[in-house]
Scaffold this motif. Structure first.
Motif, PDB file in Angstrom:
ATOM      1  N   MET A 118       0.837  -1.210   0.000  1.00 46.66           N
ATOM      2  CA  MET A 118       0.000   0.000   0.000  1.00 46.66           C
ATOM      3  C   MET A 118       0.870   1.258   0.000  1.00 46.66           C
ATOM      4  SD  MET A 118      -3.122  -0.337  -0.507  1.00 46.66           S
ATOM      5  CE  MET A 118      -3.037   1.428  -0.632  1.00 46.66           C
ATOM      6  N   THR A 119       1.958   1.225   0.762  1.00 45.21           N
ATOM      7  CA  THR A 119       2.843   2.391   0.813  1.00 45.21           C
ATOM      8  C   THR A 119       3.500   2.614  -0.551  1.00 45.21           C
ATOM      9  OG1 THR A 119       3.232   1.937   3.138  1.00 45.21           O
ATOM     10  CG2 THR A 119       4.783   3.428   2.077  1.00 45.21           C
ATOM     11  N   ARG A 120       3.888   1.505  -1.182  1.00 47.09           N
ATOM     12  CA  ARG A 120       4.492   1.626  -2.532  1.00 47.09           C
ATOM     13  C   ARG A 120       3.464   2.198  -3.509  1.00 47.09           C
ATOM     14  NH1 ARG A 120       6.887  -3.378  -1.569  1.00 47.09           N
ATOM     15  NH2 ARG A 120       5.313  -4.456  -2.808  1.00 47.09           N
ATOM     16  N   ALA A 121       2.215   1.758  -3.368  1.00 47.52           N
ATOM     17  CA  ALA A 121       1.151   2.245  -4.268  1.00 47.52           C
ATOM     18  C   ALA A 121       0.962   3.758  -4.094  1.00 47.52           C
ATOM     19  CB  ALA A 121      -0.156   1.509  -3.998  1.00 47.52           C
ATOM     20  N   ALA A 122       0.996   4.215  -2.828  1.00 47.57           N
ATOM     21  CA  ALA A 122       0.821   5.654  -2.574  1.00 47.57           C
ATOM     22  C   ALA A 122       1.946   6.447  -3.235  1.00 47.57           C
ATOM     23  CB  ALA A 122       0.796   5.922  -1.070  1.00 47.57           C
ATOM     24  N   LYS A 123       3.156   5.888  -3.182  1.00 50.24           N
ATOM     25  CA  LYS A 123       4.297   6.592  -3.783  1.00 50.24           C
ATOM     26  C   LYS A 123       4.201   6.628  -5.302  1.00 50.24           C
ATOM     27  CE  LYS A 123       7.436   5.832   0.029  1.00 50.24           C
ATOM     28  NZ  LYS A 123       8.525   5.027   0.579  1.00 50.24           N
ATOM     29  N   ARG A 124       3.559   5.597  -5.856  1.00 51.60           N
ATOM     30  CA  ARG A 124       3.398   5.532  -7.322  1.00 51.60           C
ATOM     31  C   ARG A 124       2.262   6.422  -7.817  1.00 51.60           C
ATOM     32  NH1 ARG A 124       3.385   0.209  -7.063  1.00 51.60           N
ATOM     33  NH2 ARG A 124       1.198  -0.049  -7.603  1.00 51.60           N
ATOM     34  N   ALA A 125       1.393   6.812  -6.900  1.00 51.89           N
ATOM     35  CA  ALA A 125       0.213   7.589  -7.298  1.00 51.89           C
ATOM     36  C   ALA A 125       0.577   9.064  -7.439  1.00 51.89           C
ATOM     37  CB  ALA A 125      -0.891   7.423  -6.256  1.00 51.89           C
ATOM     38  N   GLU A 126       0.637   9.510  -8.677  1.00 50.52           N
ATOM     39  CA  GLU A 126       0.893  10.929  -8.879  1.00 50.52           C
ATOM     40  C   GLU A 126      -0.469  11.616  -8.954  1.00 50.52           C
ATOM     41  OE1 GLU A 126       3.053  13.447 -12.108  1.00 50.52           O
ATOM     42  OE2 GLU A 126       4.235  11.653 -11.596  1.00 50.52           O
ATOM     43  N   ILE A 127      -0.770  12.370  -7.890  1.00 45.57           N
ATOM     44  CA  ILE A 127      -2.103  12.963  -7.797  1.00 45.57           C
ATOM     45  C   ILE A 127      -2.022  14.455  -8.070  1.00 45.57           C
ATOM     46  CG2 ILE A 127      -4.086  13.318  -6.280  1.00 45.57           C
ATOM     47  CD1 ILE A 127      -2.841  10.916  -4.609  1.00 45.57           C
ATOM     48  N   SER A 139       0.104   3.682   7.998  1.00 43.54           N
ATOM     49  CA  SER A 139       0.939   4.835   8.334  1.00 43.54           C
ATOM     50  C   SER A 139       1.803   5.307   7.169  1.00 43.54           C
ATOM     51  CB  SER A 139       1.843   4.509   9.529  1.00 43.54           C
ATOM     52  OG  SER A 139       1.054   4.399  10.679  1.00 43.54           O
ATOM     53  N   GLY A 140       2.320   4.340   6.375  1.00 42.43           N
ATOM     54  CA  GLY A 140       3.166   4.717   5.242  1.00 42.43           C
ATOM     55  C   GLY A 140       2.397   5.559   4.230  1.00 42.43           C
ATOM     56  N   VAL A 141       1.140   5.216   4.030  1.00 44.18           N
ATOM     57  CA  VAL A 141       0.290   5.973   3.101  1.00 44.18           C
ATOM     58  C   VAL A 141       0.072   7.381   3.668  1.00 44.18           C
ATOM     59  CG1 VAL A 141      -2.032   6.137   2.103  1.00 44.18           C
ATOM     60  CG2 VAL A 141      -0.878   3.918   2.213  1.00 44.18           C
ATOM     61  N   ARG A 142      -0.249   7.447   4.954  1.00 41.23           N
ATOM     62  CA  ARG A 142      -0.517   8.733   5.596  1.00 41.23           C
ATOM     63  C   ARG A 142       0.708   9.648   5.535  1.00 41.23           C
ATOM     64  NH1 ARG A 142      -5.349   8.692   7.575  1.00 41.23           N
ATOM     65  NH2 ARG A 142      -5.087  10.895   7.960  1.00 41.23           N
ATOM     66  N   ARG A 143       1.878   9.083   5.896  1.00 40.75           N
ATOM     67  CA  ARG A 143       3.100   9.899   5.920  1.00 40.75           C
ATOM     68  C   ARG A 143       3.308  10.565   4.573  1.00 40.75           C
ATOM     69  NH1 ARG A 143       5.603   6.206   9.060  1.00 40.75           N
ATOM     70  NH2 ARG A 143       6.419   5.054   7.285  1.00 40.75           N
ATOM     71  N   PHE A 144       3.162   9.761   3.545  1.00 43.78           N
ATOM     72  CA  PHE A 144       3.418  10.244   2.200  1.00 43.78           C
ATOM     73  C   PHE A 144       2.411  11.335   1.796  1.00 43.78           C
ATOM     74  CE2 PHE A 144       3.385   9.770  -2.435  1.00 43.78           C
ATOM     75  CZ  PHE A 144       4.724  10.021  -2.662  1.00 43.78           C
ATOM     76  N   LEU A 145       1.133  11.092   2.047  1.00 43.73           N
ATOM     77  CA  LEU A 145       0.111  12.074   1.641  1.00 43.73           C
ATOM     78  C   LEU A 145       0.167  13.342   2.498  1.00 43.73           C
ATOM     79  CD1 LEU A 145      -2.978   9.857   0.708  1.00 43.73           C
ATOM     80  CD2 LEU A 145      -1.204  10.790  -0.766  1.00 43.73           C
ATOM     81  N   VAL A 146       0.448  13.160   3.791  1.00 47.24           N
ATOM     82  CA  VAL A 146       0.532  14.339   4.674  1.00 47.24           C
ATOM     83  C   VAL A 146       1.648  15.269   4.202  1.00 47.24           C
ATOM     84  CG1 VAL A 146       1.204  15.061   7.020  1.00 47.24           C
ATOM     85  CG2 VAL A 146      -0.524  13.281   6.711  1.00 47.24           C
ATOM     86  N   GLU A 147       2.774  14.683   3.814  1.00 48.51           N
ATOM     87  CA  GLU A 147       3.898  15.480   3.327  1.00 48.51           C
ATOM     88  C   GLU A 147       3.487  16.293   2.104  1.00 48.51           C
ATOM     89  OE1 GLU A 147       6.460  15.764   5.186  1.00 48.51           O
ATOM     90  OE2 GLU A 147       7.180  17.258   3.732  1.00 48.51           O
ATOM     91  N   ARG A 148       2.788  15.632   1.189  1.00 48.99           N
ATOM     92  CA  ARG A 148       2.330  16.341  -0.021  1.00 48.99           C
ATOM     93  C   ARG A 148       1.351  17.454   0.322  1.00 48.99           C
ATOM     94  NH1 ARG A 148       0.881  12.276  -4.823  1.00 48.99           N
ATOM     95  NH2 ARG A 148       2.873  11.263  -5.038  1.00 48.99           N
ATOM     96  N   GLN A 149       0.468  17.166   1.285  1.00 48.43           N
ATOM     97  CA  GLN A 149      -0.526  18.180   1.669  1.00 48.43           C
ATOM     98  C   GLN A 149       0.163  19.407   2.268  1.00 48.43           C
ATOM     99  OE1 GLN A 149      -2.945  15.717   4.196  1.00 48.43           O
ATOM    100  NE2 GLN A 149      -3.510  14.436   2.466  1.00 48.43           N
ATOM    101  N   ARG A 150       1.205  19.174   3.045  1.00 47.65           N
ATOM    102  CA  ARG A 150       1.925  20.315   3.639  1.00 47.65           C
ATOM    103  C   ARG A 150       2.576  21.153   2.552  1.00 47.65           C
ATOM    104  NH1 ARG A 150       4.371  16.699   8.358  1.00 47.65           N
ATOM    105  NH2 ARG A 150       2.680  16.954   9.857  1.00 47.65           N
ATOM    106  N   ILE A 151       3.191  20.473   1.584  1.00 51.46           N
ATOM    107  CA  ILE A 151       3.870  21.205   0.505  1.00 51.46           C
ATOM    108  C   ILE A 151       2.846  22.022  -0.287  1.00 51.46           C
ATOM    109  CG2 ILE A 151       5.096  20.910  -1.700  1.00 51.46           C
ATOM    110  CD1 ILE A 151       6.497  18.459  -0.357  1.00 51.46           C
TER     111      ILE A 151
END
Ligand code: DC
Length: 221
Positions: A55-64, A102-114
């Protein structure tokens, strides 16, 4: 200026978030759409939502990409317009399941902050953990809530307009299931930030909620 809007599903966060962003000339960020886009990718690729690494790898692959004016938002997933595809109940429930990882959240939260920090005039973000985790120093935090029956009724009427409605009872069950999962997960559960302004929208007209929020923003300026 950063405005955080949190609350359970169907409380009016996205409707009010868009109205507020438009009125104040801020960027509107629908963070739920990001979880939904990752969920759609997981469904399409048959990834087991409980497999944290996959799931964490999938989140990283998802360019939103989120674009457009608050009233006409477009969501792109790896170059494809998924604005409509992410709105179904199945994607919503899956988003709630994969948002536990958590891996999904970490990744998306970082993007949201940026995204929030780079918005020229500031941003309105709506989600579950904006005031508690993503922007704990937000200029103003709202927690929109409403009685489960009121939220289910609104969701049901919305679905009915789209020709998707099944039954009010089923909508109530789905809302309860999602609330329970979003509020009891270990990482960043839905909770009211200590300094949030809580508004119960059950018996309120949208314009009245908007005015209460605008008054809250003015009070902070
Ligand atoms: O707001 P929404 O219904 O589009 O969100 C879909 C799911 O995504 C929600 O049930 C929980 C998750 N979510 C989250 O965990 N954190 C956020 N900031 C936004 C959504």
């Amino acid at each position: 200026m950063i405005i955080a809007i949190d609350g359970p599903s169907g409380a009016g966060k996205s409707t009010l978030g868009k109205m507020l962003a438009k009125r104040l000339g801020l960027l509107y960020l629908d963070t739920g759409a990001m979880y939904r886009a990752v969920a759609l990718l997981a469904i399409r690729e048959g990834i087991d939502a409980s497999d944290e690494e996959a799931m964490t790898r999938a989140a990283k692959r998802a360019e939103i990409r989120l674009s457009g004016e608050p009233g006409h938002l477009h969501v792109e997933l790896n170059g494809e317009d998924v604005t409509e595809a992410i709105r179904g109940e199945k994607v919503g429930q899956t988003a709630s399941v994969i948002s536990i990882v958590s891996g999904v959240r970490r990744f998306l939260v970082e993007r949201q902050r940026i995204l929030g920090k780079s918005a020229e005039h500031g941003a309105v973000l709506d989600g579950r953990d904006i005031g508690t985790v993503v922007f704990p120093d937000a200029d103003i935090k709202f927690f929109l809530t409403a009685k489960p029956e009121a939220r289910a009724r609104r969701r049901f009427e919305e679905d009915e307009r789209k020709g998707l409605a099944v039954s009010l009872e089923k909508t109530v069950r789905e809302i309860n299931l999602r609330d329970e999962r979003d509020s009891t997960r270990e990482d960043s559960p839905l909770r009211i930030a200590d300094d949030a302004l809580v508004i119960d929208t059950s018996e309120m007209e949208i314009e009245d909620v908007l005015n209460a929020m605008l008054a809250g923003v003015r009070g902070k300026q």
